[in-house]
Design a protein around this motif. Structure first.
Motif, PDB file in Angstrom:
ATOM      1  N   ASN A   1      14.201  -1.414 -12.721  1.00 25.91           N
ATOM      2  CA  ASN A   1      12.949  -2.644 -11.693  1.00 25.91           C
ATOM      3  C   ASN A   1      12.348  -3.684 -11.094  1.00 25.91           C
ATOM      4  OD1 ASN A   1      12.606   0.107 -11.489  1.00 25.91           O
ATOM      5  ND2 ASN A   1      11.566   0.666 -12.848  1.00 25.91           N
ATOM      6  N   GLU A   2      12.735  -4.881 -11.645  1.00 24.11           N
ATOM      7  CA  GLU A   2      12.874  -6.109 -11.138  1.00 24.11           C
ATOM      8  C   GLU A   2      12.470  -6.228 -10.176  1.00 24.11           C
ATOM      9  OE1 GLU A   2      12.657 -10.429 -12.289  1.00 24.11           O
ATOM     10  OE2 GLU A   2      12.598  -8.801 -13.909  1.00 24.11           O
ATOM     11  N   GLY A   3      11.695  -6.665  -9.894  1.00 21.80           N
ATOM     12  CA  GLY A   3      10.912  -6.964  -8.568  1.00 21.80           C
ATOM     13  C   GLY A   3      10.497  -6.207  -7.594  1.00 21.80           C
ATOM     14  N   LYS A   4      10.288  -4.904  -8.360  1.00 22.48           N
ATOM     15  CA  LYS A   4       9.609  -3.660  -7.783  1.00 22.48           C
ATOM     16  C   LYS A   4       8.548  -4.147  -7.613  1.00 22.48           C
ATOM     17  CE  LYS A   4      13.335  -0.562  -7.766  1.00 22.48           C
ATOM     18  NZ  LYS A   4      13.580   0.951  -7.560  1.00 22.48           N
ATOM     19  N   ILE A   5       7.086  -2.931  -7.112  1.00 25.46           N
ATOM     20  CA  ILE A   5       5.949  -3.317  -7.511  1.00 25.46           C
ATOM     21  C   ILE A   5       5.821  -1.566  -8.386  1.00 25.46           C
ATOM     22  CG2 ILE A   5       3.399  -3.054  -5.560  1.00 25.46           C
ATOM     23  CD1 ILE A   5       4.826  -5.300  -5.875  1.00 25.46           C
ATOM     24  N   VAL A  21       5.522   3.687  -8.621  1.00 28.86           N
ATOM     25  CA  VAL A  21       6.469   2.194  -8.565  1.00 28.86           C
ATOM     26  C   VAL A  21       7.165   2.698  -6.860  1.00 28.86           C
ATOM     27  CG1 VAL A  21       8.876   1.249  -9.284  1.00 28.86           C
ATOM     28  CG2 VAL A  21       6.918   1.835 -11.257  1.00 28.86           C
ATOM     29  N   ASP A  22       7.481   2.179  -6.782  1.00 32.79           N
ATOM     30  CA  ASP A  22       7.862   1.084  -5.505  1.00 32.79           C
ATOM     31  C   ASP A  22       8.705   0.268  -5.075  1.00 32.79           C
ATOM     32  OD1 ASP A  22       8.296   1.525  -2.245  1.00 32.79           O
ATOM     33  OD2 ASP A  22       8.368   3.372  -3.040  1.00 32.79           O
ATOM     34  N   GLU A  23       9.187   0.083  -3.920  1.00 29.74           N
ATOM     35  CA  GLU A  23       9.522  -1.167  -3.278  1.00 29.74           C
ATOM     36  C   GLU A  23       8.647  -2.073  -3.068  1.00 29.74           C
ATOM     37  OE1 GLU A  23      12.833  -2.821  -3.843  1.00 29.74           O
ATOM     38  OE2 GLU A  23      13.902  -0.765  -4.882  1.00 29.74           O
ATOM     39  N   ASN A  24       7.635  -1.843  -1.912  1.00 28.42           N
ATOM     40  CA  ASN A  24       6.516  -1.833  -1.723  1.00 28.42           C
ATOM     41  C   ASN A  24       5.207  -1.641  -1.919  1.00 28.42           C
ATOM     42  OD1 ASN A  24       8.298  -3.661   0.268  1.00 28.42           O
ATOM     43  ND2 ASN A  24       8.838  -1.312   1.191  1.00 28.42           N
ATOM     44  N   ALA A  31       3.519   2.721  -2.814  1.00 30.02           N
ATOM     45  CA  ALA A  31       3.110   2.998  -4.325  1.00 30.02           C
ATOM     46  C   ALA A  31       1.747   3.118  -4.681  1.00 30.02           C
ATOM     47  CB  ALA A  31       3.579   1.333  -4.930  1.00 30.02           C
ATOM     48  N   ARG A  84       4.120  -7.273  -9.608  1.00 28.87           N
ATOM     49  CA  ARG A  84       5.748  -6.949  -9.255  1.00 28.87           C
ATOM     50  C   ARG A  84       6.353  -7.186 -10.387  1.00 28.87           C
ATOM     51  NH1 ARG A  84       8.268  -7.390  -4.338  1.00 28.87           N
ATOM     52  NH2 ARG A  84       6.987  -8.040  -3.386  1.00 28.87           N
TER      53      ARG A  84
END
Length: 91
Positions: free
Chosen positions: A33-37, A49-52, A56, A73
């Motif tokens: 999940n590196e870089g996800k929020i 956890v989400d991309e944005n 989230a 992040r």
């Protein structure tokens, strides 16, 4: 639409969120999940956890309408970074 009220200072929110992340959440979410929020409710320890940020935190509020969210992040010290480095990467 309900108006949500912050119950903690920015400093306390960050301190509690970081402590929860490091003590119990980081090892659960870091792999793949590196870089996800990750949005963390500092009162319950629940997280999403989400991309944005917005999806989230919205899912967190769906589960805990009175949540006090703190976001980070995954794999980074902050959600966003500013300065010459961020400008250089976007060119």
């Amino acid at each position: 639409m309900a108006v949500r009220q912050r119950r903690y200072s920015k400093e306390e929110l960050a301190q509690r969120g970081q402590a929860l992340y490091e003590s119990s959440i980081q090892q659960q979410v870091e792999a793949g999940n590196e870089g996800k929020i990750v949005a963390i409710d500092i009162e319950t320890g629940a997280f999403e956890v989400d991309e944005n940020i917005v999806p989230a935190t919205n899912r967190l509020f769906d589960r805990y309408p009175d949540a006090q969210p703190w976001v980070i992040r995954i794999g980074h010290r902050a959600v966003y970074h500013f300065g010459a480095r961020s400008l250089k990467q976007n060119q």
